[in-house]
Design a protein around this motif. Sequence first.
Motif, PDB file in Angstrom:
ATOM      1  N   TYR A   1     -35.139 -20.583 -47.400  1.00 13.89           N
ATOM      2  CA  TYR A   1     -34.456 -19.448 -47.665  1.00 13.89           C
ATOM      3  C   TYR A   1     -34.412 -19.303 -49.054  1.00 13.89           C
TER       4      TYR A   1
ATOM      5  N   ARG B   1     -32.150 -11.948 -40.357  1.00 14.06           N
ATOM      6  CA  ARG B   1     -32.974 -12.878 -41.275  1.00 14.06           C
ATOM      7  C   ARG B   1     -32.490 -14.357 -40.980  1.00 14.06           C
TER       8      ARG B   1
ATOM      9  N   ILE C   1     -34.303 -18.901 -38.907  1.00 13.13           N
ATOM     10  CA  ILE C   1     -34.147 -19.934 -39.856  1.00 13.13           C
ATOM     11  C   ILE C   1     -33.096 -21.013 -39.029  1.00 13.13           C
TER      12      ILE C   1
END
Length: 502
Positions: free
Chosen positions: A188, A342, A346
Amino acid sequence: MYEERYKLHPISAFLNFIKGLKELILPFIIIFGVNIFRDGGVGSMFNQGWQGLIPIMVGSVILVFLLIAGIIKWKRFVYWFEDGELRIEYGLFVKKKRYIPFDRIQSLNYTEGIFHRPLGLVKVKVETGGSGKVGEAEAELTAISREDADRIENEMENAKYHLKEATAAMGPVEYVETPAKKEVKVLYRMSIKELLILATTSGGIGVVISAVALFLSQFSELIPYNAIYEEVMLFLRFGALIVVLTIFLVLLVAWVISVIMTVVANYQFTIQRDEDHIYITRGLLEKKKVSVPLKRVQGIKVSQNPLREFFGYATVLVESAGGSIGDKDEKIRLFPLVKKDRMIPILVELFPELEWTPELVKAPKRSVHFFYRLDLLWLSPFLAAAGYFFYPYGLLGLILVPIVVAIGVWQHRTVGYALDEKQLTMQFRGLSKHRFFMLKKRVQVVQVTQSYFQRRKGIASINSTIKSGMMGATATTQHMEKDDASRILAWYEPSGTKEIKS
């Protein structure tokens, strides 16, 4: 065994001097500044002969002493590698030695300040599972080259690799090739848009105002309050509009300063990982790199203030056990600000054992009044006093009643939990919404509390504590069904401590 001993870069002497100067700057200004500028200022000081120069002489002696102390500290500081340990020796009159086994080192955290970066240097903080005082690392190397920092990391990885091999074979340790450097993957990078949203929606304005108030409090005896009061009263005569505009301007300046501070602190925020660690890098003037061992992560906390919740953004904190991973034992921000859609992929990659979208069990409808009843009870005497002594304007305080009730209803609709075989998820809110994700094996204590009124309604409050930093972190779901509390206790009972309070 290694014979070579390493020293810090000479810039360490200057950095030690700056550190000592920072600790003395306030008393230095108060004691010497007041003496220099009183009774006619600098000119009158020289007219007093050698006695007038005493403040400057004393200040000069202190500066020279700090500089010499910084040089001595640099000259006497050495480190080397021996018998699977990082060994450090320092001190002039009292020589101190510190031996840190490589297998105890949890992470090496790097900082590149404005004096480090032009010279290609870094400051290294050595973190262990039992680092001492809050906010302090086990050891700190003030300024070393990147090559020397990589050498320490390689020695650490090599020692841990040998230990793992020896443990697996249950035999003696033999020297083998240093393991290949672990592959680091970028997960990221914060975009400029996210950075600006973070800066403009952060609570930094409060930090700026508090810092100014703290600074002024150091000079409270020197502030001419009577003169300021007269100036303020004169200023108020210009009218309410001018006063309001001035206050707005002050708050605007504080907000702009907080935005700049946040941008500088989080510039180029990046998350990387290898098989054992998460690496977080950020900063413009002072670049910091923090490594978080995955095995030390106890839980994840996702927080959203109302504004960020409305736009679908969240802050993600890592609850990590022991040490001083963050400065002053602060929580590690895995994501200072990120879009929720988003964030999830992750987190799934980093912590695949956790369920990130569980279905929550909500609080029962009959418990809704518990979320605001106590607040109204404490507020009632103040509203009654305001209405009586400041009638009729004091009655405007009644506006707070529907606000308190609305916040209570909002909290009731937010609170909830989810439970499966390995994981407990708890959600609650003050004004900001918080969701804790905890593995069963990481939970330290589960506590259920019931007041007299809760027992009558068959509800209870549940607290779950995990180890985090030096104090721990607790998630609370209030006013849930009593059966839900019993269910969580039964889920946790085989592996830990349960506690019920009435």
